[in-house]
Motif scaffolding. Structure first.
Motif, PDB file in Angstrom:
ATOM      1  N   ARG A  58       0.835  -1.212   0.000  1.00 55.79           N
ATOM      2  CA  ARG A  58       0.000   0.000   0.000  1.00 55.79           C
ATOM      3  C   ARG A  58       0.865   1.256   0.000  1.00 55.79           C
ATOM      4  O   ARG A  58       0.544   2.239  -0.669  1.00 55.79           O
ATOM      5  N   GLN A  59       1.927   1.236   0.776  1.00 56.88           N
ATOM      6  CA  GLN A  59       2.800   2.406   0.843  1.00 56.88           C
ATOM      7  C   GLN A  59       3.465   2.654  -0.509  1.00 56.88           C
ATOM      8  O   GLN A  59       3.601   3.803  -0.953  1.00 56.88           O
ATOM      9  N   LYS A  60       3.855   1.586  -1.185  1.00 59.47           N
ATOM     10  CA  LYS A  60       4.448   1.724  -2.521  1.00 59.47           C
ATOM     11  C   LYS A  60       3.421   2.286  -3.504  1.00 59.47           C
ATOM     12  O   LYS A  60       3.764   3.111  -4.358  1.00 59.47           O
ATOM     13  N   PRO A  69      -3.764  10.136   0.454  1.00 56.76           N
ATOM     14  CA  PRO A  69      -3.883   9.421   1.730  1.00 56.76           C
ATOM     15  C   PRO A  69      -4.889   8.284   1.728  1.00 56.76           C
ATOM     16  O   PRO A  69      -4.779   7.359   2.543  1.00 56.76           O
ATOM     17  N   GLN A  70      -5.869   8.307   0.805  1.00 58.28           N
ATOM     18  CA  GLN A  70      -6.862   7.228   0.775  1.00 58.28           C
ATOM     19  C   GLN A  70      -6.208   5.850   0.628  1.00 58.28           C
ATOM     20  O   GLN A  70      -6.712   4.850   1.137  1.00 58.28           O
ATOM     21  N   VAL A  71      -5.069   5.813  -0.060  1.00 64.44           N
ATOM     22  CA  VAL A  71      -4.411   4.536  -0.355  1.00 64.44           C
ATOM     23  C   VAL A  71      -4.045   3.783   0.922  1.00 64.44           C
ATOM     24  O   VAL A  71      -4.213   2.564   1.010  1.00 64.44           O
ATOM     25  N   THR A  72      -3.552   4.500   1.909  1.00 61.59           N
ATOM     26  CA  THR A  72      -3.132   3.834   3.146  1.00 61.59           C
ATOM     27  C   THR A  72      -4.155   3.970   4.268  1.00 61.59           C
ATOM     28  O   THR A  72      -4.118   3.198   5.222  1.00 61.59           O
ATOM     29  N   LEU A  77      -8.800  -1.458   0.015  1.00 62.88           N
ATOM     30  CA  LEU A  77      -8.282  -0.840  -1.204  1.00 62.88           C
ATOM     31  C   LEU A  77      -8.279  -1.891  -2.311  1.00 62.88           C
ATOM     32  O   LEU A  77      -7.699  -2.966  -2.152  1.00 62.88           O
ATOM     33  N   ILE A  78      -8.945  -1.550  -3.393  1.00 66.52           N
ATOM     34  CA  ILE A  78      -9.023  -2.457  -4.544  1.00 66.52           C
ATOM     35  C   ILE A  78      -8.395  -1.784  -5.750  1.00 66.52           C
ATOM     36  O   ILE A  78      -8.743  -0.657  -6.089  1.00 66.52           O
ATOM     37  N   ALA A 159       1.020  -1.622 -12.682  1.00 65.36           N
ATOM     38  CA  ALA A 159       1.059  -2.939 -13.324  1.00 65.36           C
ATOM     39  C   ALA A 159       2.255  -3.748 -12.830  1.00 65.36           C
ATOM     40  O   ALA A 159       2.139  -4.955 -12.575  1.00 65.36           O
ATOM     41  N   LYS A 160       3.386  -3.085 -12.658  1.00 66.89           N
ATOM     42  CA  LYS A 160       4.580  -3.778 -12.164  1.00 66.89           C
ATOM     43  C   LYS A 160       4.421  -4.182 -10.704  1.00 66.89           C
ATOM     44  O   LYS A 160       4.802  -5.287 -10.310  1.00 66.89           O
ATOM     45  N   LEU A 161       3.850  -3.304  -9.901  1.00 65.68           N
ATOM     46  CA  LEU A 161       3.711  -3.590  -8.471  1.00 65.68           C
ATOM     47  C   LEU A 161       2.813  -4.792  -8.201  1.00 65.68           C
ATOM     48  O   LEU A 161       3.039  -5.551  -7.254  1.00 65.68           O
ATOM     49  N   ILE A 162       1.792  -4.979  -9.026  1.00 64.26           N
ATOM     50  CA  ILE A 162       0.844  -6.076  -8.775  1.00 64.26           C
ATOM     51  C   ILE A 162       1.072  -7.261  -9.716  1.00 64.26           C
ATOM     52  O   ILE A 162       0.262  -8.194  -9.750  1.00 64.26           O
TER      53      ILE A 162
END
Length: 201
Positions: A58-60, A69-72, A77-78, A159-162
């Protein structure tokens, strides 16, 4: 809650209460409800929601999402992705249970509509993903939860992160949780006659 109440109360929330956690049971219920009820083109169910629960990931993602901030802060989170090749590999599966005649008609129609039309293939998964996202957000509202659709991020980096498969695309993110602030007021709504077109432009 009736549908119009859910539509009127749903707002794009920018700050979530990070201490609030959706229970695993409620999270699974919400996801099952949206999967069972969201419509999609030809019933292909192109969507592939990636539920991001790992705090480090999530931090990445927040780093590639303009530090939103919504991300963390959101409990759920989808990263909503879609399988572009669904028309070719899943057509028979999604019509399993229909009569053989209906299966043959639908599989043939799907092939005729999508084959050799890469732009249509991509457009259709994006349309279905949009419907999925709105269905999820309205269901979240029904459950007393707040949400925010998000596209302010680096799609290639995501795309790379997931580890996105080659036949998939990233569509948008959806954050769900409890709002920590009041939503912005509804402003700037264009007049009805400036927006609604009768028959032709």
């Amino acid at each position: 809650m009736n549908v119009i109440d859910a539509i009127q109360k749903r707002r794009a929330i920018k700050r979530f209460d990070p201490s609030f956690q959706i229970s695993e049971e409620n999270k699974q219920q919400l996801l099952h409800e949206v999967l069972a009820n969201a419509p999609s083109a030809f019933n292909l169910q192109h969507w592939r929601p990636v539920v991001i629960e790992d705090a480090e990931l999530r931090q990445k993602i927040r780093t590639i999402a303009w530090d939103q901030p919504q991300v963390t802060e959101a409990s759920l989170l989808i990263v909503l992705c879609a399988k572009v090749s669904s028309w070719e590999v899943d057509a028979k599966r999604v019509w399993d249970g229909a009569s053989p005649e209906v299966q043959n008609i639908m599989v043939g129609a799907i092939d005729q509509y999508y084959r050799d039309r890469p732009q249509t293939q991509r457009d259709e998964v994006m349309r279905s993903a949009g419907i999925f996202a709105q269905t999820l957000m309205l269901l979240a509202q029904e459950h007393g939860l707040d949400s925010c659709p998000m596209d302010g991020f680096d799609f290639d980096a995501m795309a790379k992160l997931i580890n996105l498969p080659e036949d998939h695309v990233v569509c948008l993110m959806i954050a769900v949780g409890k709002s920590a602030t009041q939503p912005y007021p509804r402003v700037g709504k264009l007049p009805f006659d400036d927006v609604i077109i009768q028959n032709t432009f």
